[in-house]
Motif scaffolding. Sequence first.
Motif, PDB file in Angstrom:
ATOM      1  N   HIS A   1      40.963  37.675  29.334  1.00 21.41           N
ATOM      2  CA  HIS A   1      40.703  36.641  29.911  1.00 21.41           C
ATOM      3  C   HIS A   1      41.811  36.127  29.591  1.00 21.41           C
ATOM      4  CE1 HIS A   1      38.662  32.890  30.581  1.00 21.41           C
ATOM      5  NE2 HIS A   1      39.417  33.069  29.782  1.00 21.41           N
ATOM      6  N   LEU A   2      42.161  35.135  30.658  1.00 23.48           N
ATOM      7  CA  LEU A   2      43.480  34.805  30.541  1.00 23.48           C
ATOM      8  C   LEU A   2      43.318  33.155  30.472  1.00 23.48           C
ATOM      9  CD1 LEU A   2      44.321  37.304  31.341  1.00 23.48           C
ATOM     10  CD2 LEU A   2      46.777  36.618  32.546  1.00 23.48           C
ATOM     11  N   ASN A   3      43.981  32.196  29.803  1.00 21.75           N
ATOM     12  CA  ASN A   3      43.958  31.319  29.709  1.00 21.75           C
ATOM     13  C   ASN A   3      45.492  30.103  30.158  1.00 21.75           C
ATOM     14  OD1 ASN A   3      41.849  29.702  28.941  1.00 21.75           O
ATOM     15  ND2 ASN A   3      41.782  31.234  26.655  1.00 21.75           N
ATOM     16  N   ALA A   4      45.495  29.501  31.130  1.00 17.74           N
ATOM     17  CA  ALA A   4      46.970  28.562  30.908  1.00 17.74           C
ATOM     18  C   ALA A   4      47.739  29.146  29.921  1.00 17.74           C
ATOM     19  CB  ALA A   4      46.469  26.961  31.792  1.00 17.74           C
ATOM     20  N   GLY A   5      49.043  29.520  30.778  1.00 19.03           N
ATOM     21  CA  GLY A   5      50.319  29.905  29.935  1.00 19.03           C
ATOM     22  C   GLY A   5      50.381  31.565  29.360  1.00 19.03           C
ATOM     23  N   ASP A   6      49.016  31.748  29.699  1.00 21.22           N
ATOM     24  CA  ASP A   6      49.476  33.843  29.391  1.00 21.22           C
ATOM     25  C   ASP A   6      50.101  34.344  30.854  1.00 21.22           C
ATOM     26  OD1 ASP A   6      47.586  32.499  26.735  1.00 21.22           O
ATOM     27  OD2 ASP A   6      45.635  33.410  27.786  1.00 21.22           O
ATOM     28  N   SER A   7      50.342  35.033  30.228  1.00 17.02           N
ATOM     29  CA  SER A   7      50.560  36.612  31.348  1.00 17.02           C
ATOM     30  C   SER A   7      49.983  37.893  31.111  1.00 17.02           C
ATOM     31  CB  SER A   7      51.973  36.188  31.941  1.00 17.02           C
ATOM     32  OG  SER A   7      53.061  36.567  30.055  1.00 17.02           O
ATOM     33  N   LEU A   8      49.802  38.565  31.887  1.00 21.56           N
ATOM     34  CA  LEU A   8      49.470  39.798  31.370  1.00 21.56           C
ATOM     35  C   LEU A   8      50.605  40.935  32.268  1.00 21.56           C
ATOM     36  CD1 LEU A   8      47.391  42.223  30.480  1.00 21.56           C
ATOM     37  CD2 LEU A   8      46.349  41.612  32.446  1.00 21.56           C
ATOM     38  N   VAL A   9      50.597  41.917  32.604  1.00 25.76           N
ATOM     39  CA  VAL A   9      51.634  43.272  32.869  1.00 25.76           C
ATOM     40  C   VAL A   9      50.287  44.474  33.380  1.00 25.76           C
ATOM     41  CG1 VAL A   9      53.202  44.643  32.911  1.00 25.76           C
ATOM     42  CG2 VAL A   9      53.690  42.912  31.875  1.00 25.76           C
ATOM     43  N   VAL A  10      50.458  44.410  34.881  1.00 28.00           N
ATOM     44  CA  VAL A  10      49.971  45.574  35.234  1.00 28.00           C
ATOM     45  C   VAL A  10      50.434  46.204  36.232  1.00 28.00           C
ATOM     46  CG1 VAL A  10      47.910  46.106  37.432  1.00 28.00           C
ATOM     47  CG2 VAL A  10      47.913  43.456  36.379  1.00 28.00           C
ATOM     48  N   ARG A  11      50.194  47.758  35.141  1.00 24.38           N
ATOM     49  CA  ARG A  11      50.542  48.609  35.318  1.00 24.38           C
ATOM     50  C   ARG A  11      50.173  49.748  37.242  1.00 24.38           C
ATOM     51  NH1 ARG A  11      48.386  51.348  31.198  1.00 24.38           N
ATOM     52  NH2 ARG A  11      47.269  52.595  32.640  1.00 24.38           N
ATOM     53  N   PRO A  12      52.194  49.749  37.725  1.00 24.47           N
ATOM     54  CA  PRO A  12      51.619  50.047  39.374  1.00 24.47           C
ATOM     55  C   PRO A  12      50.758  51.372  39.040  1.00 24.47           C
ATOM     56  CG  PRO A  12      54.310  50.951  38.059  1.00 24.47           C
ATOM     57  CD  PRO A  12      53.238  50.304  37.273  1.00 24.47           C
ATOM     58  N   ASN A  13      49.740  51.737  39.993  1.00 26.32           N
ATOM     59  CA  ASN A  13      49.487  52.274  40.622  1.00 26.32           C
ATOM     60  C   ASN A  13      47.887  51.846  39.544  1.00 26.32           C
ATOM     61  OD1 ASN A  13      49.838  53.820  42.470  1.00 26.32           O
ATOM     62  ND2 ASN A  13      51.099  54.119  40.711  1.00 26.32           N
ATOM     63  N   MET A  14      47.305  50.956  39.075  1.00 28.23           N
ATOM     64  CA  MET A  14      46.439  50.251  37.963  1.00 28.23           C
ATOM     65  C   MET A  14      45.667  49.658  39.288  1.00 28.23           C
ATOM     66  SD  MET A  14      44.598  50.428  35.559  1.00 28.23           S
ATOM     67  CE  MET A  14      45.955  50.810  33.775  1.00 28.23           C
ATOM     68  N   PRO A  15      44.136  49.994  39.140  1.00 30.16           N
ATOM     69  CA  PRO A  15      42.807  49.378  39.725  1.00 30.16           C
ATOM     70  C   PRO A  15      42.688  48.017  39.064  1.00 30.16           C
ATOM     71  CG  PRO A  15      41.889  51.309  39.512  1.00 30.16           C
ATOM     72  CD  PRO A  15      43.476  51.488  38.353  1.00 30.16           C
ATOM     73  N   HIS A  16      43.279  47.375  40.164  1.00 26.57           N
ATOM     74  CA  HIS A  16      42.765  45.770  39.764  1.00 26.57           C
ATOM     75  C   HIS A  16      41.679  44.754  40.117  1.00 26.57           C
ATOM     76  CE1 HIS A  16      46.377  45.843  40.975  1.00 26.57           C
ATOM     77  NE2 HIS A  16      46.513  44.021  40.911  1.00 26.57           N
ATOM     78  N   ARG A  17      41.845  43.499  39.629  1.00 24.04           N
ATOM     79  CA  ARG A  17      40.373  42.606  39.774  1.00 24.04           C
ATOM     80  C   ARG A  17      40.828  41.263  39.707  1.00 24.04           C
ATOM     81  NH1 ARG A  17      35.091  42.298  40.934  1.00 24.04           N
ATOM     82  NH2 ARG A  17      34.584  40.448  43.181  1.00 24.04           N
ATOM     83  N   THR A  18      40.902  40.014  39.864  1.00 24.72           N
ATOM     84  CA  THR A  18      41.261  38.612  39.134  1.00 24.72           C
ATOM     85  C   THR A  18      39.389  38.052  40.062  1.00 24.72           C
ATOM     86  OG1 THR A  18      43.778  39.021  39.416  1.00 24.72           O
ATOM     87  CG2 THR A  18      42.714  36.811  38.345  1.00 24.72           C
ATOM     88  N   ILE A  19      39.581  37.011  38.520  1.00 21.83           N
ATOM     89  CA  ILE A  19      37.784  36.762  38.871  1.00 21.83           C
ATOM     90  C   ILE A  19      38.500  34.868  38.549  1.00 21.83           C
ATOM     91  CG2 ILE A  19      35.512  35.811  38.264  1.00 21.83           C
ATOM     92  CD1 ILE A  19      35.669  39.265  38.550  1.00 21.83           C
ATOM     93  N   ASN A  20      37.991  33.943  38.538  1.00 18.93           N
ATOM     94  CA  ASN A  20      38.252  32.562  38.005  1.00 18.93           C
ATOM     95  C   ASN A  20      37.277  32.071  37.403  1.00 18.93           C
ATOM     96  OD1 ASN A  20      38.221  29.896  37.791  1.00 18.93           O
ATOM     97  ND2 ASN A  20      38.829  29.764  39.357  1.00 18.93           N
ATOM     98  N   THR A  21      37.050  32.100  36.225  1.00 17.10           N
ATOM     99  CA  THR A  21      35.625  32.315  35.227  1.00 17.10           C
ATOM    100  C   THR A  21      35.872  30.813  34.805  1.00 17.10           C
ATOM    101  OG1 THR A  21      37.419  32.428  32.972  1.00 17.10           O
ATOM    102  CG2 THR A  21      35.572  34.417  34.369  1.00 17.10           C
ATOM    103  N   GLY A  22      36.905  29.669  35.533  1.00 20.75           N
ATOM    104  CA  GLY A  22      36.642  28.608  34.688  1.00 20.75           C
ATOM    105  C   GLY A  22      36.096  27.639  35.943  1.00 20.75           C
ATOM    106  N   GLU A  23      36.013  26.382  35.234  1.00 18.27           N
ATOM    107  CA  GLU A  23      35.731  25.245  36.107  1.00 18.27           C
ATOM    108  C   GLU A  23      36.660  24.738  37.175  1.00 18.27           C
ATOM    109  OE1 GLU A  23      33.714  22.652  34.032  1.00 18.27           O
ATOM    110  OE2 GLU A  23      32.346  25.118  32.601  1.00 18.27           O
ATOM    111  N   ILE A  24      37.680  25.136  37.548  1.00 14.22           N
ATOM    112  CA  ILE A  24      38.765  24.380  38.268  1.00 14.22           C
ATOM    113  C   ILE A  24      39.668  25.239  38.777  1.00 14.22           C
ATOM    114  CG2 ILE A  24      39.126  22.421  36.021  1.00 14.22           C
ATOM    115  CD1 ILE A  24      41.635  23.479  35.419  1.00 14.22           C
ATOM    116  N   PRO A  25      40.335  24.916  40.194  1.00 17.20           N
ATOM    117  CA  PRO A  25      41.034  26.211  40.514  1.00 17.20           C
ATOM    118  C   PRO A  25      42.061  27.703  39.782  1.00 17.20           C
ATOM    119  CG  PRO A  25      41.091  24.219  41.884  1.00 17.20           C
ATOM    120  CD  PRO A  25      40.273  23.880  40.145  1.00 17.20           C
ATOM    121  N   ALA A  26      42.498  28.012  39.483  1.00 17.23           N
ATOM    122  CA  ALA A  26      43.561  28.335  39.021  1.00 17.23           C
ATOM    123  C   ALA A  26      44.587  29.391  39.651  1.00 17.23           C
ATOM    124  CB  ALA A  26      42.649  30.251  38.269  1.00 17.23           C
ATOM    125  N   ILE A  27      46.138  28.670  38.742  1.00 15.69           N
ATOM    126  CA  ILE A  27      46.657  28.802  39.840  1.00 15.69           C
ATOM    127  C   ILE A  27      47.951  29.500  38.856  1.00 15.69           C
ATOM    128  CG2 ILE A  27      48.588  27.177  40.458  1.00 15.69           C
ATOM    129  CD1 ILE A  27      46.638  25.263  41.397  1.00 15.69           C
TER     130      ILE A  27
END
Length: 90
Positions: free
Chosen positions: A53-79
Motif C-alpha cells: 500500500h502506497l500513500n502520497a510521497g511513497d515509492s516502490l521498486v519493481v524488479r525486471p520481469n516481476m508481474p505487477h498491477r496497480t489499483i487506486n484504493t483511494g477517493e481521489i485520483p492517484a498521480i
Amino acid sequence: MSAPEYTPSSMVVQFQIEPGGHDSEEFLTHTSEEIVVLLQGEIDMLLGETRYHLNAGDSLVVRPNMPHRTINTGEIPAIGFCLMTPMWMN
C-alpha cells in the motif's frame, strides 16, 4: 529532449488512475526495472502475490520481469511517475 547522437536508456512516464481504477486488467511484466513514485492519492501495488500500500510521497521498486498491477484504493485520483530502465515500449 536528447541530443541526436545520444539515445537515452531510461524513460519517465506520468500516470493518473481514477478512484477504483487500475493500470491494467491483467498483471504487467516487462524487462525494465521500474521505480514508482506516488505524488497524490493512494494505491495498492500488487507484485506477484504480495500487496504493497502506497500513500502520497511513497515509492516502490519493481524488479525486471516481476508481474505487477496497480489499483487506486483511494477517493481521489492517484498521480505519480514511473521511471523505467532500460526503456520499455509496449
